[in-house]
Design a protein around this motif. Sequence first.
Motif, PDB file in Angstrom:
ATOM      1  N   CYS A   1      -4.837   9.817   7.815  1.00 23.98           N
ATOM      2  CA  CYS A   1      -4.843   8.360   7.861  1.00 23.98           C
ATOM      3  C   CYS A   1      -6.156   7.876   7.258  1.00 23.98           C
TER       4      CYS A   1
ATOM      5  N   TYR B   1      -8.601   4.250   6.285  1.00 20.70           N
ATOM      6  CA  TYR B   1      -8.888   2.816   6.224  1.00 20.70           C
ATOM      7  C   TYR B   1      -8.800   2.427   4.757  1.00 20.70           C
TER       8      TYR B   1
ATOM      9  N   GLY C   1       2.343  11.200   4.636  1.00 18.50           N
ATOM     10  CA  GLY C   1       3.729  11.448   4.997  1.00 18.50           C
ATOM     11  C   GLY C   1       3.923  12.529   6.049  1.00 18.50           C
TER      12      GLY C   1
ATOM     13  N   PHE D   1     -12.033  12.387  12.959  1.00 17.57           N
ATOM     14  CA  PHE D   1     -12.242  11.042  12.440  1.00 17.57           C
ATOM     15  C   PHE D   1     -13.511  11.014  11.599  1.00 17.57           C
TER      16      PHE D   1
ATOM     17  N   LEU E   1      -5.526  12.417  18.208  1.00 16.07           N
ATOM     18  CA  LEU E   1      -6.615  12.400  17.236  1.00 16.07           C
ATOM     19  C   LEU E   1      -7.331  13.749  17.228  1.00 16.07           C
TER      20      LEU E   1
ATOM     21  N   TYR F   1      -4.318  13.555  12.713  1.00 12.50           N
ATOM     22  CA  TYR F   1      -3.606  13.545  13.972  1.00 12.50           C
ATOM     23  C   TYR F   1      -2.662  14.738  14.041  1.00 12.50           C
TER      24      TYR F   1
ATOM     25  N   PRO G   1       1.087  11.241  18.899  1.00  9.66           N
ATOM     26  CA  PRO G   1       0.029  11.871  18.092  1.00  9.66           C
ATOM     27  C   PRO G   1      -1.283  11.936  18.863  1.00  9.66           C
TER      28      PRO G   1
ATOM     29  N   TYR H   1     -13.576   6.978   5.974  1.00 11.50           N
ATOM     30  CA  TYR H   1     -12.889   6.673   7.227  1.00 11.50           C
ATOM     31  C   TYR H   1     -11.522   7.327   7.206  1.00 11.50           C
TER      32      TYR H   1
ATOM     33  N   GLN I   1       0.841  -1.183   0.000  1.00 15.31           N
ATOM     34  CA  GLN I   1       0.000   0.000   0.000  1.00 15.31           C
ATOM     35  C   GLN I   1       0.880   1.239   0.000  1.00 15.31           C
TER      36      GLN I   1
ATOM     37  N   SER J   1      -8.985  10.017   9.122  1.00 18.39           N
ATOM     38  CA  SER J   1      -8.697  10.646  10.404  1.00 18.39           C
ATOM     39  C   SER J   1      -7.467  11.534  10.278  1.00 18.39           C
TER      40      SER J   1
ATOM     41  N   THR K   1      -6.725  -2.523   6.178  1.00 15.92           N
ATOM     42  CA  THR K   1      -5.529  -2.001   6.854  1.00 15.92           C
ATOM     43  C   THR K   1      -5.662  -0.486   6.988  1.00 15.92           C
ATOM     44  N   LEU K   2      -4.674   0.125   7.602  1.00 14.03           N
ATOM     45  CA  LEU K   2      -4.622   1.578   7.710  1.00 14.03           C
ATOM     46  C   LEU K   2      -3.389   2.094   6.969  1.00 14.03           C
TER      47      LEU K   2
ATOM     48  N   PHE L   1      -1.085   5.840   6.515  1.00 14.78           N
ATOM     49  CA  PHE L   1      -0.880   7.227   6.908  1.00 14.78           C
ATOM     50  C   PHE L   1      -0.359   8.047   5.732  1.00 14.78           C
TER      51      PHE L   1
ATOM     52  N   TYR M   1      -0.865  14.534  10.462  1.00 18.60           N
ATOM     53  CA  TYR M   1      -0.890  13.333   9.636  1.00 18.60           C
ATOM     54  C   TYR M   1      -2.337  12.950   9.330  1.00 18.60           C
TER      55      TYR M   1
END
Lengths: 110, 120
Positions: free
Chosen positions: A91, A93, A103, A51, A48, A38, A46, A34, A1, A36, A98-99, A101, A89
């Motif tokens: 992020c 789903y 850069g 979301f 949150l 941070y 980090p 989905y 990914q 989010s 998986t998740l 992020f 950052y």
Amino acid sequence: QSALTQPASVSGSPGQSITISCTGSNSDLGTYNYVSWYQQHPGKAPQLMIFDVTTRPSGVSDRFSGSKSGNTASLTISGLQAEDEADYYCCSYTTSATLVFGGGTKVTVL
Amino acid sequence: QPQLQESGSGLVKPSQTLSLTCAVSGDSVSSDGYSWSWIRQPPGKGLEWIGYIYHGGNIYYNPSLKSRVTISLDKSQNQFSLKVNSVTAADTAMYYCAREGLGYGYLDYWGQGILVTVSS
């Protein structure tokens, strides 16, 4: 990914609004809401901030807002304050459950 | 509110196994709907998601690390663990544990992190 794409840095003066973009693909942002965001201050874990694209957790200032269009999500900070200077950052789903992020974006308050 | 605390060896030799544990208080790792994640951050770099484990035992890993990583859950101790095999200097990072909130894809509570250095 592949990591989501964010600008390396964004800056603004106190009181201004800034927007951080986060670009993904049909395997992540383009399929799900989905996303989010941070905030990370130096030497800290980090925190949150947003979301489900637009939802703020309890205790997060309403100066922070999120949005999404297609494969790009955005975080807007309104009324920029010195305390907002940090790394941010995104992020997402993914379709593989998986998740991933972004850069990271360094926000500087001028 | 939940609190998470990482522990483990801060110095690992190349080719050996990195082992970390995340102790959870104020919540149960058996709670329905939550998953428990590991994330790492090399010095001066961005966040990298490593993987998570659901309360029911389903586990998902970052494809780039899947061959070397194992995440497990210890319900009796209310903690979860991370093992990374065959480490190299590239595995040097701050390692964080976190809880994924109800729903999908967001990490609402984080540990303070533990720095792991891979060096001989």
